[in-house]
Design an enzyme around this catalytic site. Structure first.
Site, mmCIF file in Angstrom:
data_model
loop_
_atom_site.group_PDB
_atom_site.id
_atom_site.type_symbol
_atom_site.label_atom_id
_atom_site.label_comp_id
_atom_site.label_asym_id
_atom_site.label_seq_id
_atom_site.Cartn_x
_atom_site.Cartn_y
_atom_site.Cartn_z
ATOM 1 N N LYS A 43 3.621 8.924 8.847
ATOM 2 C CA LYS A 43 3.386 8.223 10.214
ATOM 3 C C LYS A 43 4.278 9.164 11.371
ATOM 4 O O LYS A 43 3.985 9.957 11.669
ATOM 5 C CB LYS A 43 3.434 6.736 10.150
ATOM 6 C CG LYS A 43 2.160 6.422 9.186
ATOM 7 C CD LYS A 43 2.024 4.789 9.155
ATOM 8 C CE LYS A 43 0.620 4.401 8.448
ATOM 9 N NZ LYS A 43 0.825 3.959 7.017
ATOM 10 N N ASP A 49 9.289 3.040 0.339
ATOM 11 C CA ASP A 49 8.117 3.393 0.951
ATOM 12 C C ASP A 49 8.323 3.210 2.296
ATOM 13 O O ASP A 49 7.950 2.105 2.717
ATOM 14 C CB ASP A 49 6.672 2.974 0.275
ATOM 15 C CG ASP A 49 5.665 3.804 0.993
ATOM 16 O OD1 ASP A 49 5.911 4.275 2.138
ATOM 17 O OD2 ASP A 49 4.563 3.435 0.555
ATOM 18 N N TYR A 100 1.046 -1.070 -0.001
ATOM 19 C CA TYR A 100 0.092 -0.068 -0.096
ATOM 20 C C TYR A 100 0.892 1.219 -0.185
ATOM 21 O O TYR A 100 1.821 1.323 0.838
ATOM 22 C CB TYR A 100 -0.855 0.124 1.141
ATOM 23 C CG TYR A 100 -1.883 1.232 1.363
ATOM 24 C CD1 TYR A 100 -2.727 1.306 0.516
ATOM 25 C CD2 TYR A 100 -1.543 2.142 2.413
ATOM 26 C CE1 TYR A 100 -3.712 2.250 0.481
ATOM 27 C CE2 TYR A 100 -2.808 3.047 2.452
ATOM 28 C CZ TYR A 100 -3.576 3.255 1.511
ATOM 29 O OH TYR A 100 -4.559 4.167 1.538
HETATM 30 C C1 PLP Z 1 -0.040 4.516 5.866
HETATM 31 C C2 PLP Z 1 0.789 4.413 4.365
HETATM 32 C C3 PLP Z 1 0.689 5.020 3.375
HETATM 33 C C4 PLP Z 1 -0.418 6.251 3.145
HETATM 34 O O1 PLP Z 1 0.065 7.082 4.081
HETATM 35 P P1 PLP Z 1 -1.279 8.153 4.612
HETATM 36 O O2 PLP Z 1 -0.812 9.156 5.819
HETATM 37 O O3 PLP Z 1 -2.243 7.338 5.201
HETATM 38 O O4 PLP Z 1 -1.645 8.878 3.311
HETATM 39 C C5 PLP Z 1 1.779 5.024 2.436
HETATM 40 N N1 PLP Z 1 2.322 3.845 2.627
HETATM 41 C C6 PLP Z 1 2.644 2.990 3.526
HETATM 42 C C7 PLP Z 1 3.563 1.958 3.497
HETATM 43 C C8 PLP Z 1 1.805 3.125 4.589
HETATM 44 O O5 PLP Z 1 1.897 2.389 5.521
#
Ligand code: PLP
Length: 428
Positions: A267, A239, A144
């Site tokens: 985060k 990511d 994601y």
């Molecule tokens: C949470 C998450 C996102 C998205 O971040 P948001 O602040 O919710 O838009 C993207 N990549 C990873 C790996 C994530 O865990």
């Protein structure tokens, strides 16, 4: 436990907010029942509107790595609020957090702040495309990277939970530029490079996957991606929205010893306020406006409240790096406890853990990619989730999420959690 007020608040919310929530996983669709509404949180605990208390295993999905109400962060936000909440004009705070992030994370020279992980990943892909002058990207099924169009091509987490991997509203035109590979499968990536010569701008990957449960990379997997990117002139994007400032001060890059070209954060980096960021070496970052031609902007980007919060959080983590080991130790303790209890049962299970990321899957086959994660028995998961909830343990309400421990959680809390687990297991 009683949930009367939460139920009433949920009904009220549903009248004015789609599904009553501002992010789908919160609605408990995957586990059934009514989401609890939170009144307050302190340290390791959540308190709901009906006066119930829970040990929190999501920590706002990661950001509150030091627990709720961590004093230096609260103080920094309060102090800044007195001085103004937003200017849309540069502040020294932005440079300070940038300098600190660059000190902590390996292999980055410059960083740009945005407002969410989604924005960070979306911008990183645009930058990679601008830098390479190519259009296609490779992502992995079940990873994601936020909800921007290019990633909602069989994405994990929310979209998977709801069984609609391809969201309506994403155009065919966008979909054709996102190629899907299989996590922990180098051949699937090599084949895509072969079939699309000189067309692939970037690979984007969660270096430790956390959105199909926790799935660590197999030895050599990330190194092979690094090699394939170098051979084919593509950019490797890690990511680290979840892993950054959680697995180690320098994130997965440091812990796994593999360098990415562009790294995204979110985060933890905001300490609980909405912050994302993307970073790279000078050569790549200087392609970005206003230095270079790739456009990217934000009215509230680098917002002083958010920067004050993020700076206080990163400062704390930088000064007490033993926290990463402490969290991993606590997670290992939980892992061992769950393992001991499950080993005596007749339930099929897999426990995946990497550092302070952990997930439990109700399946008898090892979970190493999206297909194996999707084999988990969701009926068992639902009962497990609600059994824990009614015993005061708040777990992620989806089998595709990993748990996020925070450092305010004590060994006593973990023992309480394991007792709840023992009791819950009798109901499965
Ligand atoms: C949470 C998450 C996102 C998205 O971040 P948001 O602040 O919710 O838009 C993207 N990549 C990873 C790996 C994530 O865990």
């Amino acid at each position: 436990m009683r949930y009367e007020r939460s139920s009433a608040l949920f009904a009220q919310a549903k009248r004015v907010i789609p599904g009553g929530v501002n992010s789908p996983v919160r609605a408990f669709k995957a586990v059934g029942g009514t989401p609890i509404f939170i009144q307050e949180a302190k340290g390791a605990y959540l308190f709901d509107e009906d006066g119930n208390q829970y040990i929190d295993f999501i920590s706002s999905w990661g950001p509150l790595i030091l627990g709720h109400g961590y004093q230096p962060v609260v103080q920094a936000v309060q102090d800044q609020a007195e001085k103004g909440t937003s200017y849309g004009i540069p502040t020294e705070l932005e440079t300070k957090i940038a300098e600190l992030a660059i000190t902590m994370a390996p292999n980055i020279d410059k960083i740009r702040f945005v407002n969410s992980g989604t924005e960070a990943c979306m911008s990183a892909v645009r930058l990679a495309r601008g830098f390479t002058d190519r259009e296609k990207i490779i992502k992995f099924s079940g990873c994601y990277h936020g909800h921007s169009d290019a990633f909602l091509i069989q994405a994990g987490s929310g979209a998977v939970t709801f069984g609609s991997p391809n969201s309506p509203g994403v155009t065919q035109g966008t979909a054709k530029d996102t190629l899907l590979a299989t996590y922990n499968n180098v051949d699937s990536v090599a084949q895509l490079f072969k079939a699309n010569p000189d067309e692939i701008a970037a690979i984007i990957i969660e270096p430790v996957a956390g959105n199909m449960g926790c799935i660590p990379p197999e030895p050599g997997f990330l190194e092979s991606l690094r090699y394939l990117c170098d051979q084919n002139g593509a950019v490797l994007i890690f990511d680290e929205v979840m892993t950054g400032f959680r697995l180690a001060a320098g994130g997965a890059q440091q812990l796994l010893g593999v360098d990415a070209d562009i790294v995204t954060y979110g985060k933890v980096i905001g300490g609980g306020l909405p912050v994302g960021a993307f970073a790279a070496r000078d050569e790549i970052m200087d392609v970005l406006a206003p230095v270079g031609p790739v456009y990217q902007a934000g009215t509230l980007s680098g917002n002083p409240l958010a920067m004050a919060s993020g700076l206080a959080m990163l400062t704390a983590l930088h000064e007490q790096q033993e926290v990463f080991h402490r969290l991993a130790d606590k997670t290992a303790y939980l892992h061992q406890g769950i393992e001991d209890i499950l080993a005596k049962s007749r339930i099929d299970y897999q426990i995946n853990r990497f550092g302070s990321m952990i997930s439990l899957h109700f399946t008898d086959t090892p979970v190493k990619d999206f297909a194996s994660a999707a084999k988990g028995d969701n009926q068992t998961f639902k009962k497990y989730f609600h059994g824990m909830l009614k015993r005061g343990v708040y777990l992620p309400p989806s089998a595709f999420e990993s748990y996020f421990l925070n450092d305010a959680t004590s060994y006593k809390d973990l023992d309480t959690t394991l007792e709840a687990f023992s009791e819950t297991l009798k109901e499965l």
